[in-house]
Design a protein around this motif. Structure first.
Motif, PDB file in Angstrom:
ATOM      1  N   SER A   1       0.868  -1.176   0.000  1.00 12.65           N
ATOM      2  CA  SER A   1       0.000   0.000   0.000  1.00 12.65           C
ATOM      3  C   SER A   1       0.904   1.225   0.000  1.00 12.65           C
ATOM      4  O   SER A   1       2.083   1.139   0.343  1.00 12.65           O
ATOM      5  N   ALA A   2       0.337   2.371  -0.386  1.00 14.62           N
ATOM      6  CA  ALA A   2       1.103   3.618  -0.436  1.00 14.62           C
ATOM      7  C   ALA A   2       0.265   4.762   0.115  1.00 14.62           C
ATOM      8  O   ALA A   2      -0.965   4.740   0.021  1.00 14.62           O
ATOM      9  N   GLY A   3       0.950   5.755   0.674  1.00 13.05           N
ATOM     10  CA  GLY A   3       0.269   6.930   1.202  1.00 13.05           C
ATOM     11  C   GLY A   3       1.278   8.010   1.523  1.00 13.05           C
ATOM     12  O   GLY A   3       2.472   7.867   1.245  1.00 13.05           O
ATOM     13  N   PRO A   4       0.823   9.119   2.128  1.00 16.11           N
ATOM     14  CA  PRO A   4       1.740  10.215   2.464  1.00 16.11           C
ATOM     15  C   PRO A   4       2.784   9.772   3.479  1.00 16.11           C
ATOM     16  O   PRO A   4       2.550   8.870   4.278  1.00 16.11           O
ATOM     17  N   ARG A   5       3.924  10.446   3.438  1.00 16.84           N
ATOM     18  CA  ARG A   5       4.996  10.131   4.370  1.00 16.84           C
ATOM     19  C   ARG A   5       4.633  10.575   5.781  1.00 16.84           C
ATOM     20  O   ARG A   5       3.896  11.531   5.976  1.00 16.84           O
ATOM     21  N   THR A   6       5.172   9.871   6.751  1.00 11.87           N
ATOM     22  CA  THR A   6       4.879  10.128   8.160  1.00 11.87           C
ATOM     23  C   THR A   6       5.754  11.232   8.722  1.00 11.87           C
ATOM     24  O   THR A   6       6.969  11.202   8.548  1.00 11.87           O
ATOM     25  N   GLY A   7       5.140  12.204   9.395  1.00 13.55           N
ATOM     26  CA  GLY A   7       5.876  13.221  10.126  1.00 13.55           C
ATOM     27  C   GLY A   7       6.659  14.207   9.286  1.00 13.55           C
ATOM     28  O   GLY A   7       7.510  14.916   9.812  1.00 13.55           O
ATOM     29  N   VAL A   8       6.379  14.282   7.977  1.00  8.56           N
ATOM     30  CA  VAL A   8       7.090  15.222   7.101  1.00  8.56           C
ATOM     31  C   VAL A   8       6.301  16.530   7.074  1.00  8.56           C
ATOM     32  O   VAL A   8       5.126  16.546   6.708  1.00  8.56           O
TER      33      VAL A   8
ATOM     34  N   GLY B   1       5.236  20.459   5.977  1.00  7.65           N
ATOM     35  CA  GLY B   1       5.116  21.239   4.744  1.00  7.65           C
ATOM     36  C   GLY B   1       4.618  20.426   3.561  1.00  7.65           C
ATOM     37  O   GLY B   1       4.048  19.346   3.705  1.00  7.65           O
ATOM     38  N   GLU B   2       4.856  20.970   2.379  1.00 11.28           N
ATOM     39  CA  GLU B   2       4.357  20.383   1.137  1.00 11.28           C
ATOM     40  C   GLU B   2       4.770  18.914   0.967  1.00 11.28           C
ATOM     41  O   GLU B   2       4.002  18.095   0.489  1.00 11.28           O
ATOM     42  N   GLY B   3       5.988  18.564   1.377  1.00  5.09           N
ATOM     43  CA  GLY B   3       6.493  17.200   1.212  1.00  5.09           C
ATOM     44  C   GLY B   3       5.746  16.147   2.004  1.00  5.09           C
ATOM     45  O   GLY B   3       5.905  14.956   1.763  1.00  5.09           O
ATOM     46  N   GLY B   4       4.910  16.576   2.944  1.00  5.62           N
ATOM     47  CA  GLY B   4       4.141  15.641   3.747  1.00  5.62           C
ATOM     48  C   GLY B   4       2.690  15.535   3.344  1.00  5.62           C
ATOM     49  O   GLY B   4       1.885  14.937   4.056  1.00  5.62           O
ATOM     50  N   THR B   5       2.342  16.090   2.193  1.00 11.37           N
ATOM     51  CA  THR B   5       0.946  16.075   1.746  1.00 11.37           C
ATOM     52  C   THR B   5       0.631  14.841   0.903  1.00 11.37           C
ATOM     53  O   THR B   5       1.525  14.066   0.543  1.00 11.37           O
ATOM     54  N   ASP B   6      -0.652  14.727   0.556  1.00 14.13           N
ATOM     55  CA  ASP B   6      -1.100  13.623  -0.305  1.00 14.13           C
ATOM     56  C   ASP B   6      -0.467  13.672  -1.690  1.00 14.13           C
ATOM     57  O   ASP B   6      -0.519  12.684  -2.426  1.00 14.13           O
ATOM     58  N   GLU B   7       0.120  14.812  -2.067  1.00 13.16           N
ATOM     59  CA  GLU B   7       0.788  14.921  -3.364  1.00 13.16           C
ATOM     60  C   GLU B   7       2.085  14.117  -3.400  1.00 13.16           C
ATOM     61  O   GLU B   7       2.678  13.932  -4.453  1.00 13.16           O
ATOM     62  N   TYR B   8       2.531  13.659  -2.241  1.00  9.54           N
ATOM     63  CA  TYR B   8       3.753  12.854  -2.125  1.00  9.54           C
ATOM     64  C   TYR B   8       3.420  11.527  -1.437  1.00  9.54           C
ATOM     65  O   TYR B   8       3.805  11.304  -0.297  1.00  9.54           O
ATOM     66  N   PRO B   9       2.705  10.628  -2.141  1.00 12.78           N
ATOM     67  CA  PRO B   9       2.330   9.339  -1.532  1.00 12.78           C
ATOM     68  C   PRO B   9       3.493   8.352  -1.596  1.00 12.78           C
ATOM     69  O   PRO B   9       3.409   7.285  -2.199  1.00 12.78           O
ATOM     70  N   TRP B  10       4.577   8.706  -0.938  1.00  9.99           N
ATOM     71  CA  TRP B  10       5.841   7.979  -1.091  1.00  9.99           C
ATOM     72  C   TRP B  10       6.222   7.155   0.127  1.00  9.99           C
ATOM     73  O   TRP B  10       7.372   6.789   0.306  1.00  9.99           O
TER      74      TRP B  10
ATOM     75  N   PRO C   1       2.299   3.379  12.825  1.00  3.38           N
ATOM     76  CA  PRO C   1       1.068   4.115  12.529  1.00  3.38           C
ATOM     77  C   PRO C   1       1.392   5.434  11.828  1.00  3.38           C
ATOM     78  O   PRO C   1       2.421   6.049  12.104  1.00  3.38           O
ATOM     79  N   TYR C   2       0.512   5.842  10.925  1.00  2.00           N
ATOM     80  CA  TYR C   2       0.710   7.115  10.231  1.00  2.00           C
ATOM     81  C   TYR C   2       0.554   8.259  11.223  1.00  2.00           C
ATOM     82  O   TYR C   2      -0.363   8.283  12.048  1.00  2.00           O
ATOM     83  N   ARG C   3       1.481   9.232  11.125  1.00  4.04           N
ATOM     84  CA  ARG C   3       1.391  10.444  11.945  1.00  4.04           C
ATOM     85  C   ARG C   3       1.668  11.649  11.059  1.00  4.04           C
ATOM     86  O   ARG C   3       2.735  11.733  10.456  1.00  4.04           O
ATOM     87  N   ALA C   4       0.724  12.557  11.014  1.00  2.63           N
ATOM     88  CA  ALA C   4       0.955  13.803  10.283  1.00  2.63           C
ATOM     89  C   ALA C   4       1.997  14.620  11.033  1.00  2.63           C
ATOM     90  O   ALA C   4       2.195  14.447  12.242  1.00  2.63           O
ATOM     91  N   ALA C   5       2.675  15.498  10.323  1.00  3.87           N
ATOM     92  CA  ALA C   5       3.687  16.351  10.954  1.00  3.87           C
ATOM     93  C   ALA C   5       3.022  17.255  11.988  1.00  3.87           C
ATOM     94  O   ALA C   5       1.905  17.738  11.793  1.00  3.87           O
TER      95      ALA C   5
END
Length: 195
Positions: free
Chosen positions: A155-162, A164-173, A185-189
């Motif tokens: 599975s893929a999704g946004p990076r954890t704890g990044v 700014g822009e690099g931590g958004t859904d535009e970067y499902p890396w 577990p996923y954690r937003a910045a």
């Protein structure tokens, strides 16, 4: 097989799921990784170009890039792309498959085996990866990477704890093996207020 590391991190990262990282008697099967695309990626340490801290990212593929974070943790990355182009894959989490007793001794606060390498700092501690392992050749060095024979479903999704822009859904890396208990577990910045 290490030739595949000469490609962009976003292509290579899912192929590292199921790979084994080995340091001495401890081995971890990777269940979660994140791709960082160098100067084109606002979440990357190479976003602002080369410097002393990120020099290994610009080196040959198949080497280890380590860094210190939050003033207390070492994290480890696999360098990708040809020399001179920064790109890397953060080793986010894995399952300890050999040397569980040693990993548990290093990670004495873990409550269960799935916690031993759940998260990039825990993974580095469980394996015994140090900051001075930076630049290690992952085929011949103290830290070894054994690539999987076949790719895992992921599975893929946004990076954890990044931040700014690099931590958004535009970067499902961020890539992980679904259903693996060692995946963090996923954690937003966290947005911090300046005093």
């Amino acid at each position: 097989m290490f030739d595949l590391l000469s490609r962009p991190a976003t292509e290579v990262a899912p192929l590292l799921l199921g790979a084994v990282v080995r340091v001495g008697e401890v081995a971890v099967r990777l269940t979660e990784v994140e791709a960082y695309m160098g100067e084109a990626d606002p979440g990357s340490h190479a976003f602002r170009g080369p410097g002393k801290r990120n020099a290994v990212m610009y080196g040959p593929p198949g080497h280890l890039y380590t860094y210190f974070t939050y003033g207390m943790h070492t994290c480890a990355n696999v360098v990708c792309m040809p020399e001179g182009v920064a790109s890397g894959i953060l080793l986010r989490a894995g399952e300890v498959i050999e040397g569980v007793d040693v990993a548990a001794e290093r990670r004495a606060t873990s409550k269960k085996p799935a916690d031993l390498a759940m998260g990039p700092a825990r993974l580095a501690v469980a394996l015994g990866i140090r900051l001075d392992d930076a630049g290690t050749d992952l085929q011949t060095g103290r830290v070894r990477l054994e690539l999987p024979e076949s790719p895992s479903s992921f599975s893929a999704g946004p990076r954890t704890g990044v931040a700014g822009e690099g931590g958004t859904d535009e970067y499902p890396w961020r890539f992980w093996i679904p259903g693996e208990p060692s995946v963090s577990p996923y954690r937003a910045a966290v947005k911090r207020k300046r005093p």
